[in-house]
Design an enzyme around this catalytic site. Structure first.
Site, PDB file in Angstrom:
ATOM      1  N   ASN A 153      -2.660   9.496   3.537  1.00 49.77           N
ATOM      2  CA  ASN A 153      -1.602   9.159   2.433  1.00 49.77           C
ATOM      3  C   ASN A 153      -1.433   7.676   2.527  1.00 49.77           C
ATOM      4  O   ASN A 153      -1.039   7.093   3.511  1.00 49.77           O
ATOM      5  CB  ASN A 153      -0.460   9.985   2.734  1.00 49.77           C
ATOM      6  CG  ASN A 153       0.964   9.606   2.273  1.00 49.77           C
ATOM      7  OD1 ASN A 153       0.969   8.872   1.161  1.00 49.77           O
ATOM      8  ND2 ASN A 153       1.926   9.941   2.365  1.00 49.77           N
ATOM      9  N   LYS A 165       0.341   5.684   0.981  1.00 53.67           N
ATOM     10  CA  LYS A 165       1.752   5.306   0.553  1.00 53.67           C
ATOM     11  C   LYS A 165       1.597   4.069  -0.339  1.00 53.67           C
ATOM     12  O   LYS A 165       0.648   3.841  -1.057  1.00 53.67           O
ATOM     13  CB  LYS A 165       2.508   5.093   1.882  1.00 53.67           C
ATOM     14  CG  LYS A 165       2.390   6.350   2.714  1.00 53.67           C
ATOM     15  CD  LYS A 165       3.662   6.171   4.045  1.00 53.67           C
ATOM     16  CE  LYS A 165       3.444   7.682   4.783  1.00 53.67           C
ATOM     17  NZ  LYS A 165       4.422   7.635   5.779  1.00 53.67           N
ATOM     18  N   HIS A 192       7.235  14.993  -0.095  1.00 56.00           N
ATOM     19  CA  HIS A 192       7.345  14.156   0.983  1.00 56.00           C
ATOM     20  C   HIS A 192       8.725  13.633   1.385  1.00 56.00           C
ATOM     21  O   HIS A 192       9.777  13.282   0.477  1.00 56.00           O
ATOM     22  CB  HIS A 192       6.348  12.880   0.710  1.00 56.00           C
ATOM     23  CG  HIS A 192       5.970  12.204   1.785  1.00 56.00           C
ATOM     24  ND1 HIS A 192       6.804  11.378   2.441  1.00 56.00           N
ATOM     25  CD2 HIS A 192       4.841  12.365   2.718  1.00 56.00           C
ATOM     26  CE1 HIS A 192       6.419  10.764   3.690  1.00 56.00           C
ATOM     27  NE2 HIS A 192       5.157  11.193   3.892  1.00 56.00           N
ATOM     28  N   GLU A 239       9.803  10.847   2.325  1.00 52.75           N
ATOM     29  CA  GLU A 239      10.188   9.418   1.703  1.00 52.75           C
ATOM     30  C   GLU A 239      10.489   9.547   0.313  1.00 52.75           C
ATOM     31  O   GLU A 239      11.489   9.115  -0.218  1.00 52.75           O
ATOM     32  CB  GLU A 239       8.890   8.478   1.635  1.00 52.75           C
ATOM     33  CG  GLU A 239       8.854   7.955   3.320  1.00 52.75           C
ATOM     34  CD  GLU A 239       7.300   7.751   3.692  1.00 52.75           C
ATOM     35  OE1 GLU A 239       6.421   7.271   2.685  1.00 52.75           O
ATOM     36  OE2 GLU A 239       7.189   7.475   4.920  1.00 52.75           O
ATOM     37  N   SER A 284       3.000  10.098  12.390  1.00 52.30           N
ATOM     38  CA  SER A 284       2.448   9.540  13.770  1.00 52.30           C
ATOM     39  C   SER A 284       1.032   9.818  14.084  1.00 52.30           C
ATOM     40  O   SER A 284       0.551   9.464  15.328  1.00 52.30           O
ATOM     41  CB  SER A 284       3.258   9.388  14.773  1.00 52.30           C
ATOM     42  OG  SER A 284       4.570   8.471  14.430  1.00 52.30           O
TER      43      SER A 284
HETATM   44  P1  PGA Z   1       2.695   8.215   9.344  1.00 50.82           P
HETATM   45  O1  PGA Z   1       2.858   8.988   7.910  1.00 50.82           O
HETATM   46  O2  PGA Z   1       1.027   9.078   9.672  1.00 50.82           O
HETATM   47  O3  PGA Z   1       2.654   6.898   8.965  1.00 50.82           O
HETATM   48  O4  PGA Z   1       3.588   8.667  10.627  1.00 50.82           O
HETATM   49  C1  PGA Z   1       2.792  10.308   7.669  1.00 50.82           C
HETATM   50  C2  PGA Z   1       3.241  10.861   6.448  1.00 50.82           C
HETATM   51  O5  PGA Z   1       4.178  10.244   6.212  1.00 50.82           O
HETATM   52  O6  PGA Z   1       2.482  11.420   5.650  1.00 50.82           O
END
Ligand code: PGA
Length: 253
Positions: free
Chosen positions: A9, A11, A95, A97, A204
């Site tokens: 992802n 983002k 998601h 976010e 993470s």
């Molecule tokens: P991250 O994001 O690996 O940066 O924690 C994972 C996600 O939000 O899909």
């Protein structure tokens, strides 16, 4: 049988040239890796280009990070399932976010899941509690709400990603949730979807913690955020996942 998956992802990262280089690097490096499905979810503005790049050898699939649930119409700024389906196989839905910054609730997530399935996309449905000890935001409940009106025989056509918000790096998460916690939540999610739906972990995920996750047969795959825009880290994760999961296949055969 559920497939082992590693999903990137990106983002809201990558400018045009970064997206081109990253997609090409991943495509080339993933070509010899067997036994896992690798998916790249770039920003929607790069979907067509990334789809073009990876289709050359067909080892990498593409997903959108979001979509609106209507197929077309006067919805300024949105992209629709019909636009995505020619370019991508997957779409991330719900998601954290999106839920936190864009006020998406369970009703909207459910509309998106239904639209994805209707128009031929596989939704990657993200669920996860907001706080470490907040029973109000319960992942299995979110999943149940997301699946309203989805017939059980279509559960094999969805993917679930368990992503506790507090573990996601964008919200300040610094490490993967504990294996005990993940397995406890996976067991509860598995009760909702049954045995045919791949369930991924996200939050993470990076190359230093991946082996621990890959050892667990309950975890079908990972959804990788910040580590997915660093080619070396992401490829390390793909390699570790492939090795761990193919070893398990050999043993169980
Ligand atoms: P991250 O994001 O690996 O940066 O924690 C994972 C996600 O939000 O899909």
């Amino acid at each position: 049988m559920r497939r082992p998956m590693v999903v990137a992802n990106w983002k809201m990262n990558t400018r045009a040239s970064d997206a081109y280089i990253l997609a090409t690097t991943v495509r080339n490096a993933v070509a010899p890796i067997e036994g896992i499905e690798v998916v790249i979810c770039p920003p929607s503005i790069w979907l067509a280009e990334v789809a073009q790049i990876v289709k050359k050898d067909g080892k990498v699939n593409v997903g959108a990070q979001n979509m609106f649930y209507e197929p077309e119409g006067a919805y300024t700024g949105e992209i629709s399932p019909l636009m995505i389906v020619d370019l991508a196989k997957y779409v991330i839905v719900g998601h954290s976010e999106r839920r936190s910054y864009f006020h998406e609730n369970d009703i909207i997530v459910n509309e998106k899941v239904l639209a994805a399935i209707k128009y031929g996309l596989t939704p990657i449905i993200c669920v996860g509690e907001q706080h470490q000890s907040d029973p109000l935001y319960d992942a299995p409940n979110q999943l149940t709400e997301a699946l309203i009106h989805v017939p059980k025989n279509r559960y094999k056509d969805i993917v679930v990603a368990y992503e506790p918000k507090w573990a996601i790096s964008g919200f300040g998460g610094k490490k993967v949730a504990s294996i005990d916690h993940i397995i406890k939540e996976f067991t509860r999610l598995r009760e909702v979807v049954g045995r045919d739906t791949p369930i991924l972990y996200g939050g993470s995920v990076n190359e230093t913690q991946i082996s621990e996750l890959a050892k667990r047969p309950e975890i079908d795959g990972v959804l990788v955020g910040s580590a997915s825009i660093r080619a070396a880290s992401f490829l390390n994760i793909c390699n570790t996942w492939a090795k761990a999961k193919s070893f398990k296949t050999e043993v169980s055969n």
